[in-house]
Scaffold this active site. Structure first.
Site, PDB file in Angstrom:
ATOM      1  N   CYS A   1      -8.372 -17.070  13.845  1.00 41.84           N
ATOM      2  CA  CYS A   1      -8.716 -15.866  13.079  1.00 41.84           C
ATOM      3  C   CYS A   1      -7.824 -15.884  11.836  1.00 41.84           C
ATOM      4  O   CYS A   1      -7.496 -16.948  11.318  1.00 41.84           O
ATOM      5  CB  CYS A   1      -8.533 -14.600  13.908  1.00 41.84           C
ATOM      6  SG  CYS A   1      -6.830 -14.290  14.443  1.00 41.84           S
TER       7      CYS A   1
ATOM      8  N   CYS B   1      -3.297  -4.055   9.124  1.00 38.01           N
ATOM      9  CA  CYS B   1      -4.286  -3.496   8.201  1.00 38.01           C
ATOM     10  C   CYS B   1      -5.317  -4.528   7.772  1.00 38.01           C
ATOM     11  O   CYS B   1      -6.484  -4.191   7.554  1.00 38.01           O
ATOM     12  CB  CYS B   1      -3.581  -2.910   6.972  1.00 38.01           C
ATOM     13  SG  CYS B   1      -2.664  -1.400   7.331  1.00 38.01           S
TER      14      CYS B   1
ATOM     15  N   GLN C   1      -7.562  -2.993  -3.547  1.00 39.79           N
ATOM     16  CA  GLN C   1      -8.313  -1.852  -3.031  1.00 39.79           C
ATOM     17  C   GLN C   1      -7.414  -0.653  -2.729  1.00 39.79           C
ATOM     18  O   GLN C   1      -7.872   0.477  -2.657  1.00 39.79           O
ATOM     19  CB  GLN C   1      -9.089  -2.322  -1.773  1.00 39.79           C
ATOM     20  CG  GLN C   1      -9.574  -1.242  -0.837  1.00 39.79           C
ATOM     21  CD  GLN C   1      -8.761  -1.193   0.456  1.00 39.79           C
ATOM     22  OE1 GLN C   1      -7.654  -1.722   0.530  1.00 39.79           O
ATOM     23  NE2 GLN C   1      -9.320  -0.553   1.459  1.00 39.79           N
ATOM     24  N   ARG C   2      -6.091  -0.879  -2.603  1.00 35.28           N
ATOM     25  CA  ARG C   2      -5.197   0.207  -2.211  1.00 35.28           C
ATOM     26  C   ARG C   2      -3.813   0.145  -2.868  1.00 35.28           C
ATOM     27  O   ARG C   2      -3.108   1.154  -2.907  1.00 35.28           O
ATOM     28  CB  ARG C   2      -5.004   0.218  -0.687  1.00 35.28           C
ATOM     29  CG  ARG C   2      -4.294  -1.031  -0.178  1.00 35.28           C
ATOM     30  CD  ARG C   2      -4.537  -1.307   1.289  1.00 35.28           C
ATOM     31  NE  ARG C   2      -3.872  -2.547   1.691  1.00 35.28           N
ATOM     32  CZ  ARG C   2      -4.370  -3.754   1.461  1.00 35.28           C
ATOM     33  NH1 ARG C   2      -5.509  -3.895   0.831  1.00 35.28           N
ATOM     34  NH2 ARG C   2      -3.721  -4.830   1.854  1.00 35.28           N
TER      35      ARG C   2
ATOM     36  N   GLY D   1       0.800  -1.222   0.000  1.00 33.78           N
ATOM     37  CA  GLY D   1       0.000   0.000   0.000  1.00 33.78           C
ATOM     38  C   GLY D   1       0.825   1.261   0.000  1.00 33.78           C
ATOM     39  O   GLY D   1       0.613   2.164  -0.819  1.00 33.78           O
TER      40      GLY D   1
END
Length: 383
Positions: free
Chosen positions: A336, A195, A74-75, A43
């Protein structure tokens, strides 16, 4: 043009720089003779690489071992859908050379580690830190201090960004403050999500990365006043900025590169440090047995919809209210994305009387790295 090394094409390309009185031919020549190492081509690295190449930095090094993922698009504006699965560093080189063929680009398609850090940093004048984790930030900083190089730092999270310049040489040869003067100790590993877990506004890396590139250019050319001893803070949601000053810690001394994962309190993914932690290999063996356990996924619903291992979804933010749904006598394995949120979830379960709780080290990323698309059998994931 005596004393300068520009071709006719370069004279035309950099004409707007030449027109700036404070910059001119001398500033552009300094850029052309400079060597900048960019650690991370994601990014922040995308705008940094684009603007340093466009500005005419003579040699740019790119350190990145990762490949393009759909979630990057997206970035990370250097890449396209067609690039998914390809090397970021190699693609970045191709793109910036296509934009400016008058520069040299060196690719290091490898992780930035304490084994190679000093060797890489020592070959360049300035390092631009575009990393997204604390162990590597401390490593970049310490390597720059030991090698006597300037570290232009930036970081992003959700709507907020930071920029600073570390270890800048003064007129008397002394060095300015470094990252450890600002952040002597890292935060607890389960307190600050990255992020991927906390999110980032797609346009934010473009804003902060452009400022980071600007600081690199100022350091190289000597034009303007770099952010040495100052931390620039930007909040895109409130559209507010602040600049905080910070001094040198006279008692701080960096003598060598250390184990930065250990320094930041991050357990190694391949190690089950106690009965509370479970490695992906241990989970794989457990799944082969007729064991009664619940695989609990504490990511967000959008992450679960993209990829899941066959577990029961209860996002971390809703887990406290969902505790009555769970069986305190059942073995629960929490996972996760990378192991940070699941660690919080596992501790929450333990505090509420769940005695058979394990945290999956490395999360779904570690599982996919070892076992690919193989999932836990659904019957093992149900209560």
């Amino acid at each position: 043009m005596e004393g300068y090394s520009f071709s006719k094409e370069e004279l035309n390309r950099y004409a707007r720089h030449f027109a700036i009185p404070e910059f001119g031919l001398a500033g552009q020549e300094k850029l052309k003779q400079s060597k900048v190492l960019v650690v991370g081509a994601g990014g922040l690295g995308s705008p940094v690489l684009l603007y340093l190449a466009a500005a005419g930095v003579g040699k740019i090094g790119i350190v990145d071992f990762d490949v393009v993922d759909t979630s990057n698009l997206q970035r990370q504006v250097l890449y396209t859908v067609a690039d998914v699965g390809e090397s970021k560093a190699q693609l970045a080189k191709k793109r910036i050379l296509a934009m400016n063929p008058h520069i040299e680009v060196e690719v290091y398609q490898e992780a930035f580690t304490r084994e190679n850090a000093l060797e890489l940093v020592s070959q360049y004048d300035v390092v631009a830190d575009g990393t997204d984790n604390f162990p590597t930030r401390y490593l970049v900083n310490d390597a720059c201090v030991l090698a006597g190089k300037v570290n232009v730092y930036a970081s992003i999270f959700r709507f907020e960004g930071q920029v600073s310049v570390f270890n800048l040489a003064g007129a008397d040869g002394s060095r300015g403050p470094n990252y450890r003067d600002l952040f002597p100790e890292p935060p607890p590993p389960d307190m600050v999500p990255n992020c991927a877990e906390g999110g980032v506004l797609g346009v934010l890396p473009g804003i902060i990365g452009s400022l980071q590139a600007s600081e690199v250019i100022k350091v190289v050319t000597g034009v303007g006043e770099p952010l040495s001893g100052r931390l620039f803070l930007f909040d895109a949601a409130a559209f507010s900025t602040r600049v905080l000053k910070f001094p040198i810690n006279p008692n701080l001394e960096i003598k060598e590169l250390i184990d930065y994962e250990e320094f930041c309190g991050i357990p190694k993914p391949d190690e089950a440090v106690n009965a509370f932690d479970l490695s992906v290999e241990q989970l794989h063996e457990l799944a082969k047995q007729p064991a009664d356990f619940l695989l609990l996924d504490v990511r967000e619903a959008y992450e679960f919809a993209t990829d899941q291992m066959g577990g029961k979804l209860i996002p971390l933010d809703t887990l406290a209210d969902a505790l009555p749904q769970l069986n305190k006598d059942q073995r629960i394995i929490v996972h996760c994305r990378s192991g940070k949120r699941s660690l919080k979830a596992a501790r929450l379960l333990q505090k509420n009387g769940f005695g058979k709780v394990h945290n999956l080290l490395g999360g779904i990323l570690a599982w996919r790295e070892v076992y690919g698309k193989q999932n836990i059998e659904p019957k093992l994931a149900e209560n």
